[in-house]
Write an enzyme that holds these catalytic residues in place. Sequence first.
Site, PDB file in Angstrom:
ATOM      1  N   GLU A 215       0.827  -1.221   0.000  1.00 37.54           N
ATOM      2  CA  GLU A 215       0.000   0.000   0.000  1.00 37.54           C
ATOM      3  C   GLU A 215       0.862   1.273   0.000  1.00 37.54           C
ATOM      4  O   GLU A 215       0.530   2.282   0.625  1.00 37.54           O
ATOM      5  CB  GLU A 215      -1.022  -0.040   1.133  1.00 37.54           C
ATOM      6  CG  GLU A 215      -1.929  -1.259   0.932  1.00 37.54           C
ATOM      7  CD  GLU A 215      -3.261  -1.220   1.604  1.00 37.54           C
ATOM      8  OE1 GLU A 215      -3.748  -0.131   1.894  1.00 37.54           O
ATOM      9  OE2 GLU A 215      -3.825  -2.303   1.821  1.00 37.54           O
TER      10      GLU A 215
HETATM   11  N1  CAA Z   1      -4.521  11.256  -2.799  1.00 40.34           N
HETATM   12  C1  CAA Z   1      -5.405  11.706  -3.731  1.00 40.34           C
HETATM   13  N2  CAA Z   1      -5.056  11.943  -5.010  1.00 40.34           N
HETATM   14  C2  CAA Z   1      -3.786  11.700  -5.363  1.00 40.34           C
HETATM   15  C3  CAA Z   1      -2.816  11.223  -4.450  1.00 40.34           C
HETATM   16  C4  CAA Z   1      -3.227  11.009  -3.121  1.00 40.34           C
HETATM   17  N3  CAA Z   1      -2.388  10.545  -2.175  1.00 40.34           N
HETATM   18  N4  CAA Z   1      -1.634  11.088  -5.106  1.00 40.34           N
HETATM   19  C5  CAA Z   1      -1.853  11.440  -6.386  1.00 40.34           C
HETATM   20  N5  CAA Z   1      -3.159  11.806  -6.529  1.00 40.34           N
HETATM   21  C6  CAA Z   1      -3.819  12.294  -7.754  1.00 40.34           C
HETATM   22  C7  CAA Z   1      -3.248  13.651  -8.198  1.00 40.34           C
HETATM   23  O1  CAA Z   1      -3.944  14.711  -7.553  1.00 40.34           O
HETATM   24  C8  CAA Z   1      -3.491  13.606  -9.695  1.00 40.34           C
HETATM   25  O2  CAA Z   1      -4.862  13.841  -9.956  1.00 40.34           O
HETATM   26  P1  CAA Z   1      -5.450  15.095 -10.806  1.00 40.34           P
HETATM   27  O3  CAA Z   1      -4.468  15.398 -11.917  1.00 40.34           O
HETATM   28  O4  CAA Z   1      -6.772  14.611 -11.293  1.00 40.34           O
HETATM   29  O5  CAA Z   1      -5.547  16.198  -9.832  1.00 40.34           O
HETATM   30  C9  CAA Z   1      -3.249  12.144 -10.050  1.00 40.34           C
HETATM   31  O6  CAA Z   1      -3.486  11.401  -8.827  1.00 40.34           O
HETATM   32  C10 CAA Z   1      -1.865  11.865 -10.566  1.00 40.34           C
HETATM   33  O7  CAA Z   1      -0.966  12.233  -9.539  1.00 40.34           O
HETATM   34  P2  CAA Z   1       0.558  12.551  -9.777  1.00 40.34           P
HETATM   35  O8  CAA Z   1       0.714  13.425 -11.002  1.00 40.34           O
HETATM   36  O9  CAA Z   1       1.105  13.056  -8.491  1.00 40.34           O
HETATM   37  O10 CAA Z   1       1.144  11.100 -10.163  1.00 40.34           O
HETATM   38  P3  CAA Z   1       2.617  10.566 -10.009  1.00 40.34           P
HETATM   39  O11 CAA Z   1       2.755   9.473 -10.994  1.00 40.34           O
HETATM   40  O12 CAA Z   1       3.609  11.681 -10.018  1.00 40.34           O
HETATM   41  O13 CAA Z   1       2.650   9.957  -8.494  1.00 40.34           O
HETATM   42  C11 CAA Z   1       2.173   8.247  -6.891  1.00 40.34           C
HETATM   43  C12 CAA Z   1       1.693   9.062  -8.079  1.00 40.34           C
HETATM   44  C13 CAA Z   1       1.913   9.050  -5.630  1.00 40.34           C
HETATM   45  C14 CAA Z   1       3.634   7.854  -6.943  1.00 40.34           C
HETATM   46  C15 CAA Z   1       1.275   6.992  -6.966  1.00 40.34           C
HETATM   47  O14 CAA Z   1       1.572   6.275  -8.152  1.00 40.34           O
HETATM   48  C16 CAA Z   1       1.398   6.067  -5.775  1.00 40.34           C
HETATM   49  O15 CAA Z   1       0.792   6.307  -4.728  1.00 40.34           O
HETATM   50  N6  CAA Z   1       2.156   4.950  -5.945  1.00 40.34           N
HETATM   51  C17 CAA Z   1       2.174   3.892  -4.956  1.00 40.34           C
HETATM   52  C18 CAA Z   1       1.195   2.817  -5.340  1.00 40.34           C
HETATM   53  C19 CAA Z   1       0.832   1.962  -4.188  1.00 40.34           C
HETATM   54  O16 CAA Z   1       0.685   2.405  -3.057  1.00 40.34           O
HETATM   55  N7  CAA Z   1       0.616   0.671  -4.480  1.00 40.34           N
HETATM   56  C20 CAA Z   1       0.177  -0.224  -3.498  1.00 40.34           C
HETATM   57  C21 CAA Z   1      -0.429  -1.416  -4.151  1.00 40.34           C
HETATM   58  S1  CAA Z   1      -1.968  -1.874  -3.510  1.00 40.34           S
HETATM   59  C22 CAA Z   1      -1.654  -2.983  -2.270  1.00 40.34           C
HETATM   60  O17 CAA Z   1      -0.575  -3.102  -1.772  1.00 40.34           O
HETATM   61  C23 CAA Z   1      -2.870  -3.667  -1.832  1.00 40.34           C
HETATM   62  C24 CAA Z   1      -2.762  -4.934  -1.117  1.00 40.34           C
HETATM   63  O18 CAA Z   1      -3.171  -5.966  -1.651  1.00 40.34           O
HETATM   64  C25 CAA Z   1      -2.354  -4.962   0.311  1.00 40.34           C
END
Ligand code: CAA
Length: 380
Positions: free
Chosen positions: A363
């Site tokens: 996550e």
């Molecule tokens: N909350 C709400 N919105 C968010 C956000 C957050 N924390 N982070 C990004 N966004 C939104 C942005 O506002 C943007 O939206 P709009 O353009 O519509 O306003 C959109 O998402 C794209 O954001 P970014 O341009 O910031 O994207 P990025 O590629 O630069 O970064 C990231 C994104 C934060 C790295 C994201 O990819 C991320 O969180 N990665 C980690 C993924 C993760 O946690 N995976 C876990 C797998 S699930 C799991 O483990 C489940 C299980 O089975 C236990």
Amino acid sequence: MIFKLSEEQKNVVQAARDFAQTYLLPEVIERDEEQRFPTEEIRKMGEMGFMGMLVSPKYGGGGMDTLSYVLALREIAKIDASAAVCMSVNNSLVCWVLESYGSEHIKSKYLIPLASAQAIGAFCLSEPESGSDATAQHTTAIEQEDHFLLNGTKNWITNGNTASYYVVIAQSNPEKKYKGINAFLVEKSWEGVVVGKKENKMGIRGSDTHSIMFQNVRVPKENLIGESGKGFNYAMEILNGGRIGIAAQALGIAEGAYELSLAYSKQRKAFGEAICNHQAIRFKLADMATRIEASYLLCLQAAQKRQAGEDFSKEAAMAKIFSSETAMWTTTEAVQIHGGYGYVKEYHVERLMRDAKITQIYEGTSEIQRLVISRAILGK
Ligand code: CAA
């Protein structure tokens, strides 16, 4: 911020604690060793209302607040981190998005059984080549006349084989990049859904982690969750909530290890007295208690902000990073306090140490949490 628990919240804690002691503790070591999912135990957790705690009673849920959810999850995780992650995924990653963005059709058909654990849910975001960089979705869901055609592979799916329903994130319009991503509710029983190999994990071995393949799966249009093109935003919102759940899981793991260490240090003697009287051990216990207290406060702060409807993404990331690092550190020290006994299975702490590690990875890794926090402070 001062947190005073209500009588109702205290009752939830007591119910979760009693449940964990009675139903989860007896076979937790065997389930870990045999990589056995706690099927019967999760069914009971559904009956107790733990699998759909935040869902409104209209859809069969407990209608509880986020603090109660965090506190219950922590009690479950103290005893069985595998049951805790199943609970966290079902509540935070599946039920929440269905209730928040699903149509009435989706809510009545899927949310109601999920909220009572008559069915279990899973969240399919990660892929073999897309983990932290979650916008890089290779799974496609291409719109056809009356359905979307879903193709691709998802990895590391918690509840992968146990789940009946998957929330699947997939790219429908690659030119639009992340604004072309959608979220769908997919049934495991549909043609073309193939459950891949079960992962043989270091920890949380009672949980059920698989890859899932989607091979020309016809997803009816009515199973699109929310608005078209919003799937990535929903995934990020889902994970904000999920991170509070994993923070609570990590807090529980840390506390479980601390409580075992405290008890052991009072009865184990060395150099003529209980080892808790030696400064080397006392200081470890003091540091454990302090870090756990700080994790608890961060978890409750994130939960409270969420409950108030405020932006809690930074607080959730802070709670997750601090609690997961506390869990890793505390469990390692717990093994040290137990000495040789800590290195064998009967004393639980070696399992807790193995279970703790994943909380720094799933996550959103600790590195991703730092990215989220630093962006909140400094901008992108
Ligand atoms: N909350 C709400 N919105 C968010 C956000 C957050 N924390 N982070 C990004 N966004 C939104 C942005 O506002 C943007 O939206 P709009 O353009 O519509 O306003 C959109 O998402 C794209 O954001 P970014 O341009 O910031 O994207 P990025 O590629 O630069 O970064 C990231 C994104 C934060 C790295 C994201 O990819 C991320 O969180 N990665 C980690 C993924 C993760 O946690 N995976 C876990 C797998 S699930 C799991 O483990 C489940 C299980 O089975 C236990």
